[in-house]
Design a protein around this motif. Sequence first.
Motif, PDB file in Angstrom:
ATOM      1  N   PHE A   1      52.238  31.055 133.021  1.00  0.00           N
ATOM      2  CA  PHE A   1      53.375  30.859 133.913  1.00  0.00           C
ATOM      3  C   PHE A   1      53.160  31.467 135.304  1.00  0.00           C
ATOM      4  O   PHE A   1      53.824  31.070 136.254  1.00  0.00           O
ATOM      5  N   ASP A   2      52.249  32.438 135.423  1.00  0.00           N
ATOM      6  CA  ASP A   2      51.982  32.999 136.742  1.00  0.00           C
ATOM      7  C   ASP A   2      51.039  32.114 137.551  1.00  0.00           C
ATOM      8  O   ASP A   2      50.842  32.336 138.752  1.00  0.00           O
ATOM      9  N   ARG A   3      50.466  31.081 136.916  1.00  0.00           N
ATOM     10  CA  ARG A   3      49.548  30.172 137.607  1.00  0.00           C
ATOM     11  C   ARG A   3      50.079  28.734 137.649  1.00  0.00           C
ATOM     12  O   ARG A   3      49.715  27.972 138.534  1.00  0.00           O
ATOM     13  N   LEU A   4      50.906  28.397 136.674  1.00  0.00           N
ATOM     14  CA  LEU A   4      51.509  27.072 136.629  1.00  0.00           C
ATOM     15  C   LEU A   4      52.973  27.203 136.244  1.00  0.00           C
ATOM     16  O   LEU A   4      53.317  28.038 135.394  1.00  0.00           O
ATOM     17  N   PRO A   5      53.868  26.402 136.802  1.00  0.00           N
ATOM     18  CA  PRO A   5      55.277  26.452 136.408  1.00  0.00           C
ATOM     19  C   PRO A   5      55.462  25.901 134.998  1.00  0.00           C
ATOM     20  O   PRO A   5      54.630  25.117 134.502  1.00  0.00           O
ATOM     21  N   PRO A   6      56.535  26.300 134.317  1.00  0.00           N
ATOM     22  CA  PRO A   6      56.764  25.829 132.948  1.00  0.00           C
ATOM     23  C   PRO A   6      56.758  24.307 132.807  1.00  0.00           C
ATOM     24  O   PRO A   6      56.256  23.772 131.816  1.00  0.00           O
ATOM     25  N   SER A   7      57.309  23.595 133.801  1.00  0.00           N
ATOM     26  CA  SER A   7      57.349  22.137 133.707  1.00  0.00           C
ATOM     27  C   SER A   7      55.954  21.535 133.661  1.00  0.00           C
ATOM     28  O   SER A   7      55.720  20.508 133.004  1.00  0.00           O
ATOM     29  N   ALA A   8      54.991  22.161 134.346  1.00  0.00           N
ATOM     30  CA  ALA A   8      53.611  21.666 134.309  1.00  0.00           C
ATOM     31  C   ALA A   8      52.985  21.909 132.945  1.00  0.00           C
ATOM     32  O   ALA A   8      52.242  21.055 132.433  1.00  0.00           O
ATOM     33  N   ILE A   9      53.266  23.059 132.321  1.00  0.00           N
ATOM     34  CA  ILE A   9      52.740  23.346 130.986  1.00  0.00           C
ATOM     35  C   ILE A   9      53.318  22.361 129.977  1.00  0.00           C
ATOM     36  O   ILE A   9      52.612  21.859 129.099  1.00  0.00           O
ATOM     37  N   VAL A  10      54.612  22.076 130.105  1.00  0.00           N
ATOM     38  CA  VAL A  10      55.241  21.104 129.210  1.00  0.00           C
ATOM     39  C   VAL A  10      54.581  19.735 129.374  1.00  0.00           C
ATOM     40  O   VAL A  10      54.337  19.015 128.392  1.00  0.00           O
ATOM     41  N   THR A  11      54.292  19.365 130.618  1.00  0.00           N
ATOM     42  CA  THR A  11      53.638  18.080 130.873  1.00  0.00           C
ATOM     43  C   THR A  11      52.299  17.998 130.164  1.00  0.00           C
ATOM     44  O   THR A  11      51.993  16.990 129.493  1.00  0.00           O
ATOM     45  N   MET A  12      51.488  19.046 130.251  1.00  0.00           N
ATOM     46  CA  MET A  12      50.176  19.029 129.596  1.00  0.00           C
ATOM     47  C   MET A  12      50.313  19.039 128.082  1.00  0.00           C
ATOM     48  O   MET A  12      49.542  18.392 127.380  1.00  0.00           O
ATOM     49  N   ARG A  13      51.309  19.764 127.571  1.00  0.00           N
ATOM     50  CA  ARG A  13      51.517  19.786 126.125  1.00  0.00           C
ATOM     51  C   ARG A  13      51.910  18.405 125.608  1.00  0.00           C
ATOM     52  O   ARG A  13      51.341  17.907 124.630  1.00  0.00           O
ATOM     53  N   LEU A  14      52.881  17.770 126.249  1.00  0.00           N
ATOM     54  CA  LEU A  14      53.331  16.458 125.806  1.00  0.00           C
ATOM     55  C   LEU A  14      52.245  15.404 126.009  1.00  0.00           C
ATOM     56  O   LEU A  14      52.101  14.485 125.184  1.00  0.00           O
TER      57      LEU A  14
END
Length: 320
Positions: free
Chosen positions: A60-73
């Motif tokens: 989260f300090d390098r990518l916003p949560p929405s970006a992590i969710v995008t990669m997960r989905l």
Amino acid sequence: MASAEAPGSYGGASRPAAGRFRVRALSVRTLSLGSVPPPALILLGIISLQVGAGLAKHLFDRLPPSAIVTMRLLTSAVVLGFLARRALRTVLRDHSRSSLAIAAGFGLALALMNFSIYQSFARIPLGVAVTIEFLGPLTVSIVASRRPRDALWVVLAGAGVVMLARGGSGGLDPAGIAFALLAGTCWAGYILLTAATGKRFAGSTGLAVASIVGTFAILPLGVASAGTALLDPRLLLVGVGVGLLSSVIPYSLELEALRRMPARVFGVLMSLEPAVAALVGLALLGEVLTGRQWIAICCVIVACAGATRSQQNPPEAPEA
């Protein structure tokens, strides 16, 4: 999972090869999911899911949560789409508009659920967020039961959430609590839409369609929030790892476990997830909870397990 059996007798010249084959067959059988007890599969799936969440929170300090969710989905959509590739070729032709609409709604609930819980992770401890989120499936279980004694589980879970909200120094971030509650609401809808989708699509086709829809729904937000950082190979690799740990691996383990255990037992075991999330948060993120917060988590766990055991046909609680 079945594995080939080595023949029982061989000639003298063939025995070394037979021995090697027998060892390999034994190794395959030992490593197969079918040889693992169902409760162990559920526990491994829960650990995988929460380790994936902890890994995501590290980013989260390098990518916003929405970006992590995008990669997960996106990871889930690619894997599930590949597995259901034959059925997806004719999905528009073989299913009605209403069925496709339900699968699309399933995907939107999936996307919003993941977005909300990751926003919550960014603001409050992992174990606390997952505990609050569990109010969603707990509500579905109690509404499905409608037994007066289930009011006890409502009171117990409510007391746990109140203790969580007031626990710790200064209390918890209200936005983090709100996002966890929204994730729980989406989880309740996810459970209901899972059943509706499963009646209309064979195998994992419905889940594949939902994952693709959810990915496209969250993709613009993820790209807008992260920009070119999404193209960093190292971050992409970790994002794929989060997707595998948080979606693909738990789903596979739970699917195998559900083939060999009652849904009620599955639901009770899944109630351990808040405690595992709290332990993962402690081990990976250094999130130390107070004694009051641990008691609150136990209250919600007992409420979830009690509500599940009190039903004759409890709804399955799919992986979030």
